[in-house]
Design a protein around this motif. Structure first.
Motif, PDB file in Angstrom:
ATOM      1  N   PRO A 103      -3.522   5.318   8.459  1.00 38.75           N
ATOM      2  CA  PRO A 103      -2.143   5.017   8.040  1.00 38.75           C
ATOM      3  C   PRO A 103      -1.185   4.955   9.240  1.00 38.75           C
ATOM      4  O   PRO A 103      -0.303   4.100   9.285  1.00 38.75           O
ATOM      5  CB  PRO A 103      -1.785   6.179   7.120  1.00 38.75           C
ATOM      6  N   GLY A 104      -1.393   5.817  10.216  1.00 43.14           N
ATOM      7  CA  GLY A 104      -0.524   5.814  11.408  1.00 43.14           C
ATOM      8  C   GLY A 104      -0.663   4.501  12.163  1.00 43.14           C
ATOM      9  O   GLY A 104       0.331   3.912  12.596  1.00 43.14           O
ATOM     10  N   GLN A 105      -1.882   4.051  12.311  1.00 44.05           N
ATOM     11  CA  GLN A 105      -2.108   2.781  13.025  1.00 44.05           C
ATOM     12  C   GLN A 105      -1.503   1.626  12.244  1.00 44.05           C
ATOM     13  O   GLN A 105      -0.890   0.727  12.800  1.00 44.05           O
ATOM     14  CB  GLN A 105      -3.608   2.562  13.227  1.00 44.05           C
ATOM     15  N   GLU A 108       1.011   1.679  10.254  1.00 46.01           N
ATOM     16  CA  GLU A 108       2.472   1.739  10.374  1.00 46.01           C
ATOM     17  C   GLU A 108       2.917   1.115  11.709  1.00 46.01           C
ATOM     18  O   GLU A 108       3.819   0.286  11.765  1.00 46.01           O
ATOM     19  CB  GLU A 108       2.888   3.217  10.287  1.00 46.01           C
ATOM     20  N   GLN A 109       2.222   1.513  12.776  1.00 48.31           N
ATOM     21  CA  GLN A 109       2.531   0.983  14.108  1.00 48.31           C
ATOM     22  C   GLN A 109       2.322  -0.542  14.132  1.00 48.31           C
ATOM     23  O   GLN A 109       3.149  -1.299  14.653  1.00 48.31           O
ATOM     24  CB  GLN A 109       1.549   1.586  15.105  1.00 48.31           C
ATOM     25  N   LEU A 110       1.210  -0.983  13.547  1.00 48.56           N
ATOM     26  CA  LEU A 110       0.891  -2.414  13.525  1.00 48.56           C
ATOM     27  C   LEU A 110       1.944  -3.190  12.747  1.00 48.56           C
ATOM     28  O   LEU A 110       2.360  -4.283  13.154  1.00 48.56           O
ATOM     29  CB  LEU A 110      -0.488  -2.636  12.899  1.00 48.56           C
ATOM     30  N   ALA A 111       2.380  -2.619  11.639  1.00 49.10           N
ATOM     31  CA  ALA A 111       3.381  -3.308  10.817  1.00 49.10           C
ATOM     32  C   ALA A 111       4.661  -3.523  11.613  1.00 49.10           C
ATOM     33  O   ALA A 111       5.269  -4.600  11.581  1.00 49.10           O
ATOM     34  CB  ALA A 111       3.665  -2.491   9.560  1.00 49.10           C
ATOM     35  N   GLN A 112       5.029  -2.478  12.369  1.00 47.61           N
ATOM     36  CA  GLN A 112       6.267  -2.603  13.152  1.00 47.61           C
ATOM     37  C   GLN A 112       6.121  -3.696  14.219  1.00 47.61           C
ATOM     38  O   GLN A 112       7.020  -4.507  14.430  1.00 47.61           O
ATOM     39  CB  GLN A 112       6.590  -1.273  13.827  1.00 47.61           C
ATOM     40  N   LEU A 113       4.973  -3.710  14.874  1.00 50.29           N
ATOM     41  CA  LEU A 113       4.770  -4.703  15.939  1.00 50.29           C
ATOM     42  C   LEU A 113       4.745  -6.123  15.377  1.00 50.29           C
ATOM     43  O   LEU A 113       5.337  -7.047  15.939  1.00 50.29           O
ATOM     44  CB  LEU A 113       3.475  -4.401  16.696  1.00 50.29           C
ATOM     45  N   VAL A 114       4.064  -6.297  14.260  1.00 51.19           N
ATOM     46  CA  VAL A 114       3.982  -7.646  13.681  1.00 51.19           C
ATOM     47  C   VAL A 114       5.368  -8.099  13.221  1.00 51.19           C
ATOM     48  O   VAL A 114       5.743  -9.263  13.400  1.00 51.19           O
ATOM     49  CB  VAL A 114       2.944  -7.687  12.540  1.00 51.19           C
ATOM     50  N   ARG A 130       0.808  -1.214   0.000  1.00 54.57           N
ATOM     51  CA  ARG A 130       0.000   0.000   0.000  1.00 54.57           C
ATOM     52  C   ARG A 130       0.843   1.267   0.000  1.00 54.57           C
ATOM     53  O   ARG A 130       0.447   2.251  -0.568  1.00 54.57           O
ATOM     54  CB  ARG A 130      -0.921   0.024   1.223  1.00 54.57           C
ATOM     55  N   THR A 131       1.996   1.234   0.706  1.00 58.72           N
ATOM     56  CA  THR A 131       2.769   2.483   0.777  1.00 58.72           C
ATOM     57  C   THR A 131       3.308   2.860  -0.595  1.00 58.72           C
ATOM     58  O   THR A 131       3.667   4.000  -0.823  1.00 58.72           O
ATOM     59  CB  THR A 131       3.933   2.396   1.791  1.00 58.72           C
ATOM     60  N   ALA A 132       3.334   1.904  -1.504  1.00 61.68           N
ATOM     61  CA  ALA A 132       3.773   2.246  -2.855  1.00 61.68           C
ATOM     62  C   ALA A 132       2.739   3.142  -3.553  1.00 61.68           C
ATOM     63  O   ALA A 132       3.038   3.829  -4.511  1.00 61.68           O
ATOM     64  CB  ALA A 132       3.964   0.973  -3.670  1.00 61.68           C
ATOM     65  N   CYS A 133       1.511   3.140  -3.015  1.00 59.97           N
ATOM     66  CA  CYS A 133       0.435   3.898  -3.633  1.00 59.97           C
ATOM     67  C   CYS A 133       0.309   5.256  -2.937  1.00 59.97           C
ATOM     68  O   CYS A 133       0.248   5.324  -1.716  1.00 59.97           O
ATOM     69  CB  CYS A 133      -0.868   3.104  -3.495  1.00 59.97           C
ATOM     70  N   PRO A 134       0.279   6.355  -3.661  1.00 59.67           N
ATOM     71  CA  PRO A 134       0.324   7.660  -3.033  1.00 59.67           C
ATOM     72  C   PRO A 134      -0.981   8.088  -2.343  1.00 59.67           C
ATOM     73  O   PRO A 134      -0.958   8.952  -1.496  1.00 59.67           O
ATOM     74  CB  PRO A 134       0.647   8.606  -4.194  1.00 59.67           C
ATOM     75  N   ARG A 135      -2.131   7.515  -2.708  1.00 61.94           N
ATOM     76  CA  ARG A 135      -3.378   8.028  -2.144  1.00 61.94           C
ATOM     77  C   ARG A 135      -3.567   7.585  -0.686  1.00 61.94           C
ATOM     78  O   ARG A 135      -3.364   6.421  -0.359  1.00 61.94           O
ATOM     79  CB  ARG A 135      -4.577   7.555  -2.987  1.00 61.94           C
ATOM     80  N   VAL A 136      -3.970   8.530   0.160  1.00 55.20           N
ATOM     81  CA  VAL A 136      -4.106   8.235   1.590  1.00 55.20           C
ATOM     82  C   VAL A 136      -5.126   7.123   1.810  1.00 55.20           C
ATOM     83  O   VAL A 136      -4.922   6.217   2.601  1.00 55.20           O
ATOM     84  CB  VAL A 136      -4.503   9.506   2.375  1.00 55.20           C
ATOM     85  N   GLU A 137      -6.223   7.180   1.043  1.00 54.66           N
ATOM     86  CA  GLU A 137      -7.274   6.169   1.225  1.00 54.66           C
ATOM     87  C   GLU A 137      -6.726   4.759   1.035  1.00 54.66           C
ATOM     88  O   GLU A 137      -7.143   3.833   1.695  1.00 54.66           O
ATOM     89  CB  GLU A 137      -8.431   6.354   0.213  1.00 54.66           C
ATOM     90  N   SER A 138      -5.778   4.643   0.112  1.00 50.17           N
ATOM     91  CA  SER A 138      -5.279   3.305  -0.173  1.00 50.17           C
ATOM     92  C   SER A 138      -4.401   2.783   0.959  1.00 50.17           C
ATOM     93  O   SER A 138      -4.055   1.624   0.994  1.00 50.17           O
ATOM     94  CB  SER A 138      -4.494   3.303  -1.484  1.00 50.17           C
ATOM     95  N   LEU A 139      -4.010   3.668   1.877  1.00 52.76           N
ATOM     96  CA  LEU A 139      -3.193   3.214   2.997  1.00 52.76           C
ATOM     97  C   LEU A 139      -4.056   2.621   4.106  1.00 52.76           C
ATOM     98  O   LEU A 139      -3.562   2.072   5.057  1.00 52.76           O
ATOM     99  CB  LEU A 139      -2.398   4.392   3.583  1.00 52.76           C
TER     100      LEU A 139
END
Ligand SMILES: C[S@@+](CC[C@H](N)C(=O)[O-])C[C@H]1O[C@@H](n2cnc3c(N)ncnc32)[C@H](O)[C@@H]1O
Length: 296
Positions: free
Chosen positions: A68-70, A72-78, A9-18
């Motif tokens: 997106p912030g959540q 990002e945090q979740l990705a780090q924890l996983v 998803r981060t490859a995609c620039p639109r916020v909604e897609s995050l």
């Protein structure tokens, strides 16, 4: 960061897609955590910790959008979990004897086997209502002290550790549980600077033989200082036993958690140091000796 969903998803620039919803995230996280025993449960707990919600509330609204912030945090924890880091360090708290305790990598994660020591200590304290001076040697997160002081309202505990970062965690736990006036936290080697004697001395000191630590997964993340018991695993226990006659009150009781393999060596050591004391072992539910008991 290599959590697949976020990378994609981060490859995609639109916020909604995050963003995604909680249900979708749980499915992806479960796949990422296949190496852990209960991936579904752990993914739910991780999500709950980021959303600051109990698990039931997370599950009640799986359609909840994640920001997106959540994510990002979740990705780090996983990713940390997938790399073997224990779940309690990610959640920053863990349950012991029905108490919710703060834990950080500065302390050993409280283990269910230590509940055996707490149960024995509580039974003895209830039978001896005038014996209310206790010591907890190697307090770590404060698990033992917190459980004992919560259940015995007039108990006073001198709780020691030589790790200042561990004592800070214990302090935070005593503050949260309203126990600071009865549990004194002191930085020292074993009981060296304590004022005794104590009716009860409880200790879950490091007892894993040093050479075994290299193969242990826990040693990658938990403080070596909380695990390493020297060559035979009994280095700290032996030092405490040697000093104990000075600290244990007449008819006082000492409870030491041991490793199952120390069922012969630990009592032999205790009998050498306390030739006239009653020395015995308590076993866990699997019948393994996990607790050494000395009645002075
Ligand atoms: C196995 S952990 C137990 C922590 C906690 N009591 C529990 O049961 O979860 C052992 C603790 O003993 C502390 N410790 C190790 N050597 C010590 C020493 N010589 N004097 C005081 N504390 C020590 C470590 O810092 C660690 O916090």
């Amino acid at each position: 960061m290599n959590f697949p969903f976020v990378l994609k998803r981060t490859a995609c620039p639109r916020v909604e897609s995050l963003t995604t919803d909680a249900g979708e995230w749980l499915k992806i996280a479960r796949q990422r955590l296949t190496g852990v025993e209960q991936p579904g449960l752990e993914a739910q707990l991780i999500l709950g910790s980021v959303l600051q919600l109990p698990r039931a509330a997370v599950l009640a609204h799986l359609e909840r959008r994640l920001t997106p912030g959540q994510l990002e945090q979740l990705a780090q924890l996983v990713n940390r979990r997938a790399n073997g880091e224990p779940l309690p360090y990610l959640l920053e708290h863990w349950e012991f004897f029905g108490l919710d305790l703060v834990v950080t990598p500065a302390v050993l994660i409280p283990r269910p086997e230590t509940e055996l020591l707490v149960e024995e200590a509580l039974a003895w304290l209830k039978q001896h209502p005038s014996r209310r001076q206790a010591a907890d040697v190697g307090v770590g997160s404060g698990a033992i002290s917190a459980a004992l002081a919560t259940h015995i309202p007039d108990l006073r505990i001198c709780a020691t550790d030589h790790s200042r970062p561990a004592l800070r965690v214990a302090q935070e736990n005593m503050r949260r549980l309203g126990l600071t006036d009865r549990v004194s936290l002191l930085e020292m080697d074993l009981l060296s600077a304590c004022r005794g004697p104590f009716d009860l001395v409880a200790a879950n000191l490091p007892y894993i033989p040093s050479k075994r630590l290299v193969d242990l997964q826990v040693a990658r993340f938990e403080p070596a200082d909380a695990l390493d018991g020297g060559n035979d695993g009994l280095r700290l226990i032996e030092r405490l036993l040697a000093a104990a006659p000075r600290w244990l009150a007449p008819d006082g009781q000492m409870l030491l958690e041991i490793e199952a393999g120390q069922g012969e060596s630990a009592p032999a050591l205790a009998r050498k140091i306390f030739p006239y004391a009653e020395v015995d072992l308590k076993t866990d539910l699997a019948g393994l000796p996990r607790l050494l008991r000395i009645v002075n």
